[in-house]
Design an enzyme around this catalytic site. Structure first.
Site, PDB file in Angstrom:
ATOM      1  CB  SER A 199      -0.963   0.007   1.191  1.00 45.50           C
ATOM      2  OG  SER A 199      -2.055  -0.842   0.923  1.00 45.50           O
TER       3      SER A 199
ATOM      4  CE  LYS B  16      -4.693   1.973  -0.454  1.00 46.34           C
ATOM      5  NZ  LYS B  16      -4.116   0.620  -0.440  1.00 46.34           N
TER       6      LYS B  16
ATOM      7  CB  SER C 149      -4.612   0.989   3.686  1.00 46.16           C
ATOM      8  OG  SER C 149      -3.481   0.838   2.883  1.00 46.16           O
TER       9      SER C 149
ATOM     10  CB  SER D  51      -5.850   1.178  -4.869  1.00 45.04           C
ATOM     11  OG  SER D  51      -5.457   1.704  -3.644  1.00 45.04           O
TER      12      SER D  51
ATOM     13  CD1 TRP E 260      -0.688  -1.971  -4.623  1.00 43.13           C
ATOM     14  CD2 TRP E 260      -1.249  -1.876  -6.778  1.00 43.13           C
ATOM     15  NE1 TRP E 260      -2.049  -1.748  -4.683  1.00 43.13           N
ATOM     16  CE2 TRP E 260      -2.423  -1.687  -6.001  1.00 43.13           C
ATOM     17  CE3 TRP E 260      -1.359  -1.856  -8.183  1.00 43.13           C
ATOM     18  CZ2 TRP E 260      -3.674  -1.489  -6.567  1.00 43.13           C
ATOM     19  CZ3 TRP E 260      -2.619  -1.668  -8.747  1.00 43.13           C
ATOM     20  CH2 TRP E 260      -3.751  -1.475  -7.951  1.00 43.13           C
TER      21      TRP E 260
ATOM     22  CB  ALA F 241       1.369  -4.886   5.636  1.00 42.30           C
TER      23      ALA F 241
END
Length: 255
Positions: free
Chosen positions: A52, A55, A102, A107, A146, A201
């Site tokens: 993350s 982001k 998150s 995203s 990602w 993470a």
């Protein structure tokens, strides 16, 4: 070698291990204006999933492209089938909540709005790690590259990317820089500091990356740790990385 460099050298020779949670992979800090490396401790060239922390890059893309408008627009509804690993993700989300909680599915809506070609172009333009958003056999590149997939970045590459944000050298709009800074501001920094950062993470790794300002000086930082799969998983490895780094930050820079 002056006293400051001697102390920094001693600090850089240490590798901390939390008896309960995780082992440090790397801590790296550089001065944003000069690029001078102040702390480089551990294996800082190791490329791993950005998780993350990516982001930050997605925020720049989303605001530059115009899909993201401000801190609360667009507010998108949660839909069945979206990634819902956490209960807090199962509700309507705006950019502020996306960054603070998150939220993975948000995203994915940003990257889908860009399309694969433009998404890949932004990632290459940012020179972000290996810039490989092709994905893999299990993960679509546009929505998962990602997170434990093809996109990988080292702590030193994180510093290079963050330095370009602080100095506004990524070729995106002023609004994109301004809003990304607003979304990543940490509300409980150590006394005297202003912190912008993002946790991450995945695959056993925990990240905390961003920039820290005190007085007239700004530093970019990347902290990477790895947690053993047998250790307690009740707290995100990214949160652990953030808390450990901020606890040590004043000592690392000798105030």
């Amino acid at each position: 070698m002056n006293f400051r460099h001697m102390v920094m050298g001693a600090l850089c020779s240490l590798v901390w291990t939390s008896a309960v949670h995780a082992t440090e992979v790397c801590t790296a800090i550089a001065e944003a204006v000069t690029g001078a490396m102040l702390v480089q401790r551990g294996d800082c060239q190791r490329q791993v999933t950005p998780a993350s922390t990516f982001k930050i890059a997605i925020s720049l893309m989303g605001y530059d492209s115009g899909f993201l408008k401000d801190a609360h627009t667009p507010k998108l509804p949660f839909r069945p089938g979206y990634v819902d690993w956490r209960p807090s993700w199962r509700e309507a989300t705006d950019p502020a909540k996306w960054m603070s909680d998150s939220v993975v599915w948000y995203s994915q809506q940003v990257t889908k709005s860009l399309g694969m070609q433009r998404f890949a172009e932004y990632t290459r333009k940012f020179n972000y790690g290996n810039a490989d958003v092709s994905g893999d056999a299990e993960n679509d590149g546009l929505t998962m590259s990602w997170i434990g997939s093809s996109l990988r970045i080292s702590p030193l590459e994180q510093l290079a990317f963050l330095d370009k944000i602080v100095n506004r050298r990524l070729g995106v709009s002023a609004h994109a820089y301004d809003m990304t800074a607003r979304l990543t501001q940490f509300g409980q920094p150590p006394a005297g500091w202003r912190i912008n950062g993002k946790t991450g993470a995945a695959s056993g790794f925990g990240w905390y990356v961003g920039w820290a300002s005190k007085g007239s000086r700004t530093f970019v930082f990347a902290h990477l740790m790895q947690r053993d799969a047998t250790q307690p998983q009740d707290v995100s490895a990214g949160v652990l990385a953030r808390d450990e780094f901020l606890k040590e930050l004043p000592a690392l820079l000798l105030k």
